[in-house]
Design a protein around this motif. Structure first.
Motif: not given
Length: 263
Positions: A94-104, A26-36, A38-40
């Motif tokens: 690095t997206g977790e840190w640049s977008q400040r979502t690492a804490l969540t 499930r975590l992998t599926g979430v990370e796959l969605r995160k790849l798309t 963001t605009r970058a």
């Protein structure tokens, strides 16, 4: 006259088992969605597909008709895609840190190593998917070559397929390693792109570095993966270079990410 009262038994306190965390799948599926998400990341994935298509289109015009085979369309598309996959690996980390979502993210999944493994699994799946894209556009190129009078031969050395998978997975994991180590998108991208260039220039200028370059320069050690024949010596050089540029950054980056304070 007094009557004895029977004490009413009280229910034993219930024990609440801790809620199980999300599975790795499930975590992998979430990370796959995160790849798309963001605009970058979205445009980078689109660019990977477009570049693979562009390489095939160019070959239809520059490659002689008899040489327009499935292998001739497939192999050249791997290199430009492999140049972009490390950037995808960096952005996924690095997206977790640049977008400040690492804490969540780490509050929802306190075991950081599970999140990192899921991110690595997601980019590996993306790299394998890029090989499928290269196969698809090579097939389209072969059909187009046949329709326009070229050879359009379906000759393909199947040993090239696992080599292509290793090539793309190694590229994306090297980028992820630099992302874990530096945790800064611009710095990780510039460092990843600059270090190989500096190494190549120094090895060309300094004679003493030419022999180590054969073992440490990934542009040299990974080149045989684009051919159907890889010797034992070439596998050895590839292993040494990946240990330096992939395994070490991944290990050091994992330690740093596990210890870094999230704010």
């Amino acid at each position: 006259m007094t009557t004895a009262t029977t004490p009413v038994p009280t229910a034993a306190p219930t024990r609440h088992e801790p809620a199980a965390g999300p599975s790795l799948a499930r975590l992998t599926g979430v990370e796959l969605r995160k790849l798309t998400d963001t605009r970058a990341g979205r445009w980078l994935l689109i660019s990977i597909g477009l570049i693979a298509v562009a390489i095939v289109v160019v070959q239809l015009f520059v490659v002689d008709g008899p040489e327009q085979t499935f292998t001739a369309f497939f192999a050249p598309s791997l290199l430009p895609v492999g140049l972009l996959l490390p950037v995808l690996g960096i952005l996924s980390i690095t997206g977790e840190w640049s977008q400040r979502t690492a804490l969540t993210t780490f509050a929802l999944v306190p075991r950081r190593e599970r999140v990192i493994v899921a991110k690595l699994a997601a980019v590996v799946l993306a790299a394998l998917a890029s090989v499928l894209v290269s196969l698809a556009v090579a097939a389209a190129g072969t059909l187009a070559a046949k329709a326009t009078g070229g050879a359009g031969a379906w000759t393909f050395d199947w040993q090239l397929l696992p080599y292509a998978a290793v090539f793309q997975v190694a590229n994306v994991l090297m980028g992820a390693g630099f992302g874990l180590l530096l945790l800064n998108t611009p710095l990780a991208i510039v460092t990843y792109l600059l270090l190989p260039t500096v190494w190549s220039v120094l090895s060309a200028m300094i004679k003493a570095l030419r022999e180590p370059a054969g073992w440490l320069d990934t542009s040299v050690t990974m080149a045989p993966l684009l051919t159907p024949d890889v010797t034992a010596g070439q596998w050895g050089r590839l292993g040494v270079s990946l240990a330096v540029w992939m395994v070490v950054p991944l290990a050091a980056g994992l330690i740093r990410t596990m210890r870094r304070e999230v704010s």
